[in-house]
Design a protein around this motif. Structure first.
Motif, mmCIF file in Angstrom:
data_model
loop_
_atom_site.group_PDB
_atom_site.id
_atom_site.type_symbol
_atom_site.label_atom_id
_atom_site.label_comp_id
_atom_site.label_asym_id
_atom_site.label_seq_id
_atom_site.Cartn_x
_atom_site.Cartn_y
_atom_site.Cartn_z
ATOM 1 N N ILE A 173 0.780 -1.094 0.097
ATOM 2 C CA ILE A 173 -0.152 0.083 0.156
ATOM 3 C C ILE A 173 0.778 1.112 -0.046
ATOM 4 O O ILE A 173 1.653 1.346 1.008
ATOM 5 C CB ILE A 173 -1.160 0.112 1.303
ATOM 6 C CG1 ILE A 173 -1.786 -1.299 1.234
ATOM 7 C CG2 ILE A 173 -1.767 1.258 1.177
ATOM 8 C CD1 ILE A 173 -2.726 -1.320 2.426
ATOM 9 N N PHE B 103 1.656 4.306 3.094
ATOM 10 C CA PHE B 103 0.834 3.781 4.436
ATOM 11 C C PHE B 103 1.268 4.662 5.638
ATOM 12 O O PHE B 103 0.299 4.986 6.343
ATOM 13 C CB PHE B 103 1.003 2.503 4.482
ATOM 14 C CG PHE B 103 -0.195 1.984 5.408
ATOM 15 C CD1 PHE B 103 -1.769 2.011 5.067
ATOM 16 C CD2 PHE B 103 0.004 1.648 6.830
ATOM 17 C CE1 PHE B 103 -2.572 1.484 5.932
ATOM 18 C CE2 PHE B 103 -0.884 1.169 7.638
ATOM 19 C CZ PHE B 103 -2.269 1.205 7.117
ATOM 20 N N GLU C 72 2.182 -2.980 5.772
ATOM 21 C CA GLU C 72 1.163 -2.813 4.635
ATOM 22 C C GLU C 72 1.505 -3.586 3.325
ATOM 23 O O GLU C 72 1.457 -3.257 2.314
ATOM 24 C CB GLU C 72 1.408 -1.398 4.337
ATOM 25 C CG GLU C 72 2.672 -1.051 3.813
ATOM 26 C CD GLU C 72 3.741 -0.404 4.963
ATOM 27 O OE1 GLU C 72 4.645 0.182 4.462
ATOM 28 O OE2 GLU C 72 3.703 -0.710 5.915
ATOM 29 N N LEU D 242 -6.554 5.008 -1.094
ATOM 30 C CA LEU D 242 -5.546 4.287 -1.155
ATOM 31 C C LEU D 242 -5.141 3.854 -2.418
ATOM 32 O O LEU D 242 -5.846 3.913 -3.472
ATOM 33 C CB LEU D 242 -5.899 2.851 -0.612
ATOM 34 C CG LEU D 242 -6.098 2.596 0.895
ATOM 35 C CD1 LEU D 242 -6.480 1.278 1.247
ATOM 36 C CD2 LEU D 242 -5.214 3.002 1.852
#
Length: 409
Positions: free
Chosen positions: A254, A257, A297, A336
């Motif tokens: 991600i 993050f 993440e 995201l």
């Protein structure tokens, strides 16, 4: 999804199958050599009663039948995997056991009605019948049907024959009382066996729970890094042995993050990870795929039987969906994006699971170096000379559409 009528939950069905498998294995373990006991009992009885001298051919035939049934019983082993095959095996196995019981019961009745055999010899022959009933009552508790059927086949004809022959009524009375004891012994053995079975089941369930916990990421419920590493190693080993399907790996990060944690707090950050994990599992949770959280993440997927091209197409579709739909958490919009590296195992290039993981990790690093929010495959890096420092003209939204990928659109 509605449950199938007459069936319990998957856990209940699995518990029933495992319990049945235990019963099948216990039945075989307690009786596999029992057929030879009939042979051991028959030979001296044939001698004591004089049957061997009067009917030599018949006695040899009975001996061979007992021997055949004993060998077949010992060689008829249960399947290891639970399911219908074990149920069919148990039916065949019980028929083999009851075959020996029926032959012995017929011999016993014939001895009782044979006027040329002395009463003392008839009494001696009853020891075999009593012994076999005791074995059924105490050692075959894993199969109540076998126990009850076997004892009835042995006791009922023998008792009736004893009552019908003058001078043997005392033996008939004794066997009748013994039958009452057998009923009590069968019920007690069955209760004891069920308690042992329930204890063993509880221990197995506890072991399964601990094993599940050891393989599960506590925050997201996905597989953890340990399960991921073990599965990747096993799948690559199968592929190296040329016996397994193609193995494709996706590694995801991600993007930024830490910024989410700094801006919204760790509680929102944890919920974002859970929501992302749910979306990931919903997209890739079909059979043949393992979805795992491998770090803070960081996420990973192992897909068996999927080409790198199809995996890249699906990864890019997932990336686009994540970027287009911000998470709604506690009244906040949490956008995201995700960077993804994709690769399929190649024995000549990767050699083993460590080399494979490293190659896909390089692809993930390239995706982040090129600006994040994109998909890069090992194949594209190979075609670009693996120069991850130089910008690659690879935009994940430009994944070529082929007949293979079109089926996943």
């Amino acid at each position: 999804m509605n449950a199938v009528p007459g069936r319990g939950s998957p856990d209940e069905e699995r518990r029933k199958e495992r319990r049945f498998a235990t019963r099948a294995l216990d039945t075989y373990a307690s009786s596999s050599i029992g057929g030879f006991l009939y042979l051991v009992a028959w030979l001296p009885i044939a001698q004591v009663t004089g049957l061997i001298a009067r009917y030599p051919l018949g006695c040899v035939s009975i001996t061979l039948v007992f021997l055949l049934l004993a060998v077949v019983r010992h060689q008829t082993r249960p399947p290891q995997e639970p399911g219908p095959a074990q149920r069919r095996w148990l039916h065949r196995y019980l028929a083999i056991i009851l075959g020996s019981v029926i032959i012995w019961a017929a011999i016993q009745v014939g001895i009782i009605f044979d006027a040329s055999i002395a009463p003392l010899a008839k009494s001696v022959s009853l020891f075999g019948t009593v012994a076999f009933c005791s074995v059924l009552a105490h050692l075959y508790a894993s199969s109540l049907r076998l126990t009850v059927a076997g004892i009835l086949l042995l006791v009922v004809p023998t008792t009736v024959a004893l009552w019908l022959v003058p001078g043997l009524h005392l033996l008939a009375v004794a066997l009748t009382f013994y039958a009452g004891y057998l009923g009590t012994a069968v019920m007690q053995s069955r209760r004891d066996y069920r308690r042992r079975l329930e204890l063993a089941e509880a221990l197995l369930e506890q072991r399964d729970r601990y094993e599940q916990l050891s393989w599960t990421d506590e925050l997201t419920g996905l597989c953890n890094r340990r399960r991921f590493a073990e599965t990747l190693n096993a799948q690559v080993r199968q592929r190296v042995a040329a016996s397994g399907p193609n193995v494709t790996l996706m590694l995801m990060d991600i993007d930024h993050f830490k910024t989410i944690n700094d801006r919204y707090g760790h509680i929102i950050g944890d919920e974002a990870l859970r929501r992302f994990a749910d979306r990931l599992h919903g997209e890739f949770g079909e059979p043949g795929m393992l979805v795992a959280r491998t770090g803070g993440e960081e996420f990973a997927l192992i897909a068996t039987g999927m080409s790198e091209e199809v995996a890249m197409f699906r990864a890019d579709a997932f990336r686009l969906a994540v970027a287009a739909d911000a998470l709604q958490i506690a009244g906040l919009q949490v956008p995201l994006t995700v960077s993804i590296g994709v690769g399929s195992f190649d024995l000549q290039l990767h050699r083993n699971d460590d080399g494979f993981y490293g190659a896909v990790d390089v692809a993930l690093y390239a995706a982040k170096q090129q600006g994040r929010n994109r998909v890069v495959s090992v194949g594209l890096l190979d075609s670009a000379g693996k120069d991850v420092q130089a910008p690659l003209n690879v935009q994940s939204s430009m994944v070529p559409m082929t007949e293979e990928t079109a089926g996943h659109a």
